[in-house]
Design a protein around this motif. Structure first.
Motif, short mmCIF file in Angstrom:
data_model
loop_
_atom_site.label_atom_id
_atom_site.label_comp_id
_atom_site.label_asym_id
_atom_site.label_seq_id
_atom_site.Cartn_x
_atom_site.Cartn_y
_atom_site.Cartn_z
N GLY A 169 -3.11 1.36 -12.41
CA GLY A 169 -1.82 0.97 -11.35
C GLY A 169 -2.36 1.19 -10.17
N LEU A 170 -1.34 0.92 -9.18
CA LEU A 170 -1.53 1.21 -7.54
C LEU A 170 -0.66 2.06 -7.07
N TYR A 171 -1.13 3.03 -6.54
CA TYR A 171 -0.29 4.18 -6.17
C TYR A 171 -0.57 3.99 -4.33
N ILE A 172 0.45 3.39 -3.64
CA ILE A 172 0.27 3.21 -2.36
C ILE A 172 1.18 3.96 -1.19
N GLU A 173 0.44 4.30 -0.30
CA GLU A 173 1.17 5.45 0.64
C GLU A 173 1.47 4.61 1.93
N THR A 174 2.45 4.56 2.34
CA THR A 174 2.48 4.21 3.82
C THR A 174 2.29 5.36 4.79
N LYS A 175 1.51 5.19 5.74
CA LYS A 175 0.92 6.25 6.59
C LYS A 175 1.66 6.50 7.66
N ALA A 176 1.91 5.68 8.50
CA ALA A 176 2.63 5.93 9.88
C ALA A 176 3.70 4.85 10.13
N PRO A 177 4.78 4.94 9.45
CA PRO A 177 5.82 3.88 9.68
C PRO A 177 6.23 3.91 11.24
N ASN A 178 6.30 5.21 11.67
CA ASN A 178 6.91 5.27 13.02
C ASN A 178 5.81 4.65 13.91
N VAL A 179 4.73 4.38 13.81
CA VAL A 179 3.83 4.00 14.66
C VAL A 179 3.84 2.46 14.47
N ASP A 180 3.90 2.06 13.46
CA ASP A 180 3.64 0.60 12.97
C ASP A 180 4.75 -0.03 12.30
N PRO A 181 5.98 -0.10 13.09
CA PRO A 181 7.44 -0.47 12.44
C PRO A 181 7.21 -1.92 11.60
N GLY A 182 8.03 -2.04 10.68
CA GLY A 182 7.83 -3.33 10.03
C GLY A 182 6.60 -3.36 9.00
N MET A 183 5.85 -2.20 8.75
CA MET A 183 4.84 -2.12 7.71
C MET A 183 5.42 -2.18 6.33
N GLU A 184 6.54 -1.54 6.11
CA GLU A 184 7.23 -1.65 4.82
C GLU A 184 7.47 -3.23 4.42
N GLU A 185 7.89 -4.09 5.22
CA GLU A 185 8.32 -5.45 4.81
C GLU A 185 6.79 -6.11 4.69
N LYS A 186 5.98 -5.79 5.41
CA LYS A 186 4.63 -6.57 5.05
C LYS A 186 3.95 -6.07 3.88
N TYR A 194 1.02 -11.36 -4.49
CA TYR A 194 0.10 -11.19 -5.64
C TYR A 194 0.64 -10.96 -6.96
N ASN A 195 1.98 -11.22 -7.05
CA ASN A 195 2.70 -10.96 -8.21
C ASN A 195 2.53 -9.35 -8.71
N ALA A 196 2.41 -8.48 -7.60
CA ALA A 196 2.21 -7.19 -8.18
C ALA A 196 3.49 -6.38 -7.98
N LEU A 197 4.54 -6.84 -7.29
CA LEU A 197 5.50 -5.98 -7.22
C LEU A 197 6.43 -5.48 -8.42
N ASN A 198 6.24 -6.28 -9.46
CA ASN A 198 7.22 -5.82 -10.42
C ASN A 198 6.24 -5.31 -11.56
N ASN A 199 5.04 -4.83 -11.24
CA ASN A 199 4.30 -3.96 -12.05
C ASN A 199 4.69 -2.79 -12.23
N GLN A 216 13.30 1.48 -0.53
CA GLN A 216 14.26 1.75 -1.71
C GLN A 216 15.15 0.35 -1.69
N SER A 217 15.25 0.13 -0.42
CA SER A 217 16.30 -1.02 -0.36
C SER A 217 15.46 -2.33 -0.47
N LEU A 218 14.28 -2.63 -0.27
CA LEU A 218 13.35 -3.96 -0.20
C LEU A 218 12.72 -3.96 -1.78
N ALA A 219 12.55 -2.64 -2.41
CA ALA A 219 11.90 -2.76 -3.72
C ALA A 219 12.64 -1.71 -4.60
N PRO A 220 13.72 -1.81 -4.95
CA PRO A 220 14.52 -0.66 -5.65
C PRO A 220 14.15 -0.34 -6.94
#
Length: 736
Positions: A169-186, A194-199, A216-220
């Protein structure tokens, strides 16, 4: 995913027999019959069916973090998840990078010397791709790792998906969303590409609550883990905090120092997974597993994966009931196993004595091993491991001096752990361990079976599994494990090993509580035979420690005092008098789990020796009649240098006694505690035996230290607080 033995064994259905009980005990109730080694209510066990092995930034102990090399090592070492963290470049690309500065893990300083502080957000992807990511943290392997490049998130997803064959599995950390706005959408867009969102093996993590709520709102449907530092929880009620976050988080990722029983209880009660970070030694991994975590972040995934595959030593080791020629060793595994002990006078274990025992469900996988033929006054080293595992735990102890010798001795004593809301860890154990004592006396109330704790949230304990859970809970304390591993231990029970102020013969739960007590302490077969527990241990001719069993033979507390009422039983009373009479030791150190002159229990149900007639002259209970026999015997036979030692009352006091009121001291009483229970202040003493308080102090956690120096003909006592600070010290000149 690795199947956890801790989780798997909780589902065992095994029928085991009840432990033997004293002839005078009530028969064990049906509830004491074991059907599983798990009590079904402890919050110190995983709430997931699998304990996850999470390779932090890949197996970063074996390759530069967040690179193909580290990811490949993680997959080869059987990680369940590859953890990665990313940041956004100046031109909007997502790259793998833990630190905000490129200089931490690349050669950015050398390639771009005039662009300090080399922040990721100030560089384009093209510029970053020129860097070598072999890592400033791996300078010792610079040549081996040379040539690794900073990866994009897309490259990492494809690599793990391909090389992990869809199982990792992939365990992904968002590091600095306040510095990089929009990173969650990207991030979500990239995973969809890459068909990995529903994994089902995809997890998001962040220190940022805002970022997790956006995800949570983007990928509940993707699990979200709230990361925590100690500062983030400072001043907060963890129960309320975890209840609050449970509407967006599936779990928590604390730094490992935050993980204690209360933390586990708060998380698991709110159905939150607990996955601490970063756990890089097997000792720490085992410590976290003993607390019931649901996964661990580690740079050494192979070590954790190995632990998940087969039984291992799960709650430390101990030695106890040490004599001049023998000792009893103890260990616990987390499942059925053969356990090997090696014992040697050499810390490198050349030419060891080797003993093997079986860890069985009937004893909750505890193992006791008697070792005979040892040399007196000698330090021995030992180690234990389940034969199925490479993980071993080491300890040491010192055999007592030869019978007629006069050698100095230093011991520590204490009691009362796990009561009235006090939960491990307890600082006193670390302070005790730091003194390097010759031995440790655990003087009763080593658990509070009748009090609420994370191990038994619905008290009182009723089954042997409940009692076992209490002992395992206290063994999560690193300080206690350290003390048990470096000094021989002598343990005796008091009331809370069964239930408050109990009388052994009349309490139905006595056999169940006694069984668990014997399972979890290194008690010799001589002492456990017939469940008598009382015994004498000698430190040459310096000191005889005469341990009493104040619970197993006593009359009901409600019985009016008189010639037929007993705390010790006639056989034990006769034995005590004979030991005192025969002792050639300078000091007679009598271990009693209840005090002499401090009224305990309640009116008309006194639990200690005193009847409390200073508080109520009409109280007919207590056990003064029997203690008067002991006191009179000491005085009439002219037995000198008798020190009674106790805990039980949750404050410290040192008392001298002039029982016959002739102006001379007949004996002393030394009281310490609590280590981890409610703290109270000392009350007035019952005057029956002529007590005079030399020192009394309450409202602090404490333990006692007792020393005998035969060369100076002196004994000394100290009361120290949980930090090791001396609050009271007194030297006694011994009488000849």
């Amino acid at each position: 995913m690795k199947k956890s033995f801790i989780a798997g064994l909780a589902c065992l259905s095994l029928t085991v027999s009840s432990g033997a009980s004293m002839a005078v005990f009530a028969s064990p109730s049906t509830s004491s019959q074991a059907t599983s080694t798990d009590n079904g209510q402890s919050t110190l066990r995983p709430i997931s069916s699998n304990v996850s092995v999470i390779a932090q930034r890949g197996a970063s102990a074996f390759g530069p973090e967040n690179t193909y090399a580290a990811f490949k090592q993680a997959i080869n070492r059987h990680a369940d998840y590859v953890e990665l963290n990313f940041r956004m470049t100046k031109d909007g690309h997502l790259i793998l990078m833990n630190d905000d500065s490129l200089a931490a893990t690349t050669n950015a300083k050398q390639l771009y010397p005039d662009r300090a502080p080399w922040l990721v957000k100030d560089f384009t992807l093209e510029e970053i791709k020129r860097l070598d990511a072999s890592g400033a943290r791996h300078e010792d392997k610079e040549k081996e790792y040379k040539g690794h490049r900073v990866l994009t998130l897309e490259e990492a997803i494809q690599f793990v998906k391909e090389k992990g064959h869809g199982k990792v599995g992939l365990y992904i950390e968002t590091k600095a969303p306040n510095v990089d706005p929009g990173m969650e959408e990207k991030l979500v867009e990239t995973l969809k590409k890459y068909n990995a969102l529903n994994n089902k093996n995809l997890v998001f993590e962040s220190f940022s609550e805002d970022s997790l709520r956006k995800l949570q709102s983007l990928a509940p449907d993707v699990k979200r883990i709230q990361l925590y530092t100690a500062d983030m929880l400072q001043g907060k009620d963890v129960f309320q905090e975890f209840k609050r976050i449970s509407d967006y988080a599936a779990g928590v990722g604390p730094s490992q120092d935050l993980v204690v029983p209360t933390f586990m209880e708060a998380a698991h009660e709110n159905h939150l997974l607990v996955q601490p970070r970063t756990v890089n030694t097997q000792d720490d991994m085992v410590s976290m597993l003993s607390l019931g975590v649901d996964g661990e972040f580690t740079s050494n995934p192979g070590q954790l994966a190995d632990l998940m595959e087969k039984p291992f030593i799960s709650h430390g080791v101990a030695s106890g009931d040490v004599t001049d020629s023998s000792a009893t060793l103890w260990a616990r595994t987390n499942g059925p196993a053969k356990v090997q002990f090696e014992i040697s006078t050499d810390s490198s274990f050349r030419h060891p004595i080797v003993k093997t025992g079986l860890a069985r469900s009937e004893q909750d996988y505890t193992v006791h091993m008697k070792v005979d033929g040892l040399q007196a006054d000698t330090t021995y080293y030992y180690r234990a491991h389940a034969l199925s595992s490479d993980y071993s735990v080491k300890g040491s102890f010192k055999t007592v001096p030869e019978k007629n010798s006069l050698k100095p001795v230093t011991m520590v004593w204490g009691g009362d752990t796990g009561g009235q809301g006090q939960i491990p860890p307890y600082k006193s154990f670390q302070a005790m361990s730091a003194l390097n004592p010759d031995y440790f006396l655990f003087l009763g109330d080593s658990i509070y079976a009748d009090n609420k704790t994370p191990a038994v949230p619905n008290p009182p304990s009723q089954t042997v599994q409940d009692y076992w859970a209490k002992y395992k809970e206290n063994r999560t304390d690193a300080g206690l494990r350290s003390l048990l591993q470096k000094a021989g231990t002598y343990a005796i029970w008091d009331d809370h090993e069964v239930t408050n102020d109990f009388s052994g013969p009349s309490q139905p739960l006595t056999p169940t509580g006694l069984r668990a007590f014997k399972d979890y302490w290194p008690i010799s077969s001589e002492r456990s035979a017939g469940d008598k527990l009382y015994h004498k241990y000698s430190w040459g001719n310096t000191m005889d420690m005469i341990m009493l069993n104040n619970r197993g033979y006593r009359s009901p507390n409600t019985m009016a005092d008189g010639p037929d009422k007993t705390m010790l039983g006639q056989e034990q009373l006769n034995w005590l008098e004979q030991q005192l009479l025969d002792s050639k030791a300078k000091v007679k150190f009598v271990v009693t789990t209840v005090p002499i002159s401090i009224p305990t229990g309640k009116k008309d149900v006194r639990d200690g020796w005193a009847n409390g007639n200073n508080a109520d002259p009409n109280d007919p209970t207590g056990f003064e009649n029997e203690f008067k026999k002991i006191s009179d015997f000491i005085i009439e036979k002219g037995i000198k240098n008798v020190y009674f030692v106790s805990t039980d009352v949750h404050f410290a006091e040192v008392i001298k006694y002039d029982a016959n009121h002739d102006g001379k001291t007949d004996y002393h009483e030394l009281i310490s505690g609590p280590i981890g229970a409610v703290k109270i202040n000392p009350p007035a003493l019952d005057p029956t035996f002529g007590p005079e308080s030399l020192y009394a102090e309450g409202n602090f956690f404490n333990f006692g230290v007792f020393r005998v120096d035969p060369a100076k003909n002196q004994a000394g006592v100290e009361i120290r607080d949980e930090n090791g600070k001396v609050h009271y010290s007194q030297t006694f000149q011994l009488e000849n």
